[in-house]
Design a protein around this motif. Sequence first.
Motif, mmCIF file in Angstrom:
data_model
loop_
_atom_site.group_PDB
_atom_site.id
_atom_site.type_symbol
_atom_site.label_atom_id
_atom_site.label_comp_id
_atom_site.label_asym_id
_atom_site.label_seq_id
_atom_site.Cartn_x
_atom_site.Cartn_y
_atom_site.Cartn_z
ATOM 1 N N THR A 1 -2.932 -3.054 2.786
ATOM 2 C CA THR A 1 -3.427 -4.745 2.487
ATOM 3 C C THR A 1 -2.453 -5.709 2.976
ATOM 4 N N MET A 2 -2.861 -6.321 3.785
ATOM 5 C CA MET A 2 -2.171 -7.378 4.266
ATOM 6 C C MET A 2 -2.329 -8.714 3.679
ATOM 7 N N MET A 3 -1.392 -9.594 3.194
ATOM 8 C CA MET A 3 -1.614 -10.738 2.505
ATOM 9 C C MET A 3 -0.855 -12.037 3.500
ATOM 10 N N ALA A 4 -1.613 -12.824 4.085
ATOM 11 C CA ALA A 4 -1.313 -13.709 5.101
ATOM 12 C C ALA A 4 -1.277 -15.196 4.495
ATOM 13 N N SER A 5 -0.136 -15.900 4.694
ATOM 14 C CA SER A 5 -0.048 -17.308 4.234
ATOM 15 C C SER A 5 0.691 -18.035 5.253
ATOM 16 N N GLY B 1 0.973 -1.210 0.080
ATOM 17 C CA GLY B 1 0.079 0.037 -0.001
ATOM 18 C C GLY B 1 0.741 1.306 0.062
ATOM 19 N N GLY B 2 2.111 1.098 0.550
ATOM 20 C CA GLY B 2 2.905 2.373 0.392
ATOM 21 C C GLY B 2 2.377 3.425 1.443
ATOM 22 N N ALA B 3 3.190 4.430 1.495
ATOM 23 C CA ALA B 3 2.903 5.798 2.607
ATOM 24 C C ALA B 3 1.481 6.309 2.465
ATOM 25 N N VAL B 4 1.186 6.605 1.124
ATOM 26 C CA VAL B 4 -0.111 7.096 1.118
ATOM 27 C C VAL B 4 -1.230 6.375 1.670
ATOM 28 N N ARG B 5 -1.473 5.256 1.340
ATOM 29 C CA ARG B 5 -2.318 4.282 2.055
ATOM 30 C C ARG B 5 -2.293 4.217 3.399
ATOM 31 N N ALA B 6 -1.045 3.880 3.871
ATOM 32 C CA ALA B 6 -0.599 3.688 5.331
ATOM 33 C C ALA B 6 -1.300 4.901 6.087
ATOM 34 N N ALA B 7 -0.916 6.242 5.471
ATOM 35 C CA ALA B 7 -1.735 7.412 5.997
ATOM 36 C C ALA B 7 -3.044 7.266 6.120
#
Length: 85
Positions: A65-69, A54-60
């Motif tokens: 988005t987390m993708m867990a496996s 997501g990067g800094a903009v989406r983090a703010a």
Amino acid sequence: VCFGVDGANANLGSLLRPGAVVVLCSTVNPRWAKQAKQRLEAQRIHLVDCPISGGAVRAAKGELTMMASGDAQALKAAKTILDAC
């Protein structure tokens, strides 16, 4: 941090108990993640590979988005923590 001279793997008996789950949120080479999983499994510790996008903009905006496996047992153990994110 996990595998350095003073890292968690050097002291797993006192830091992490068998059945513990490590959630890997770094962007690392897939080979490194696989090797980390194998090293932790040797200590009966689970690994959930959970890169974040997501990067800094989406983090703010709180929109990462987390993708867990991982294996079913590890994902179940980490579910409460991952759901809180």
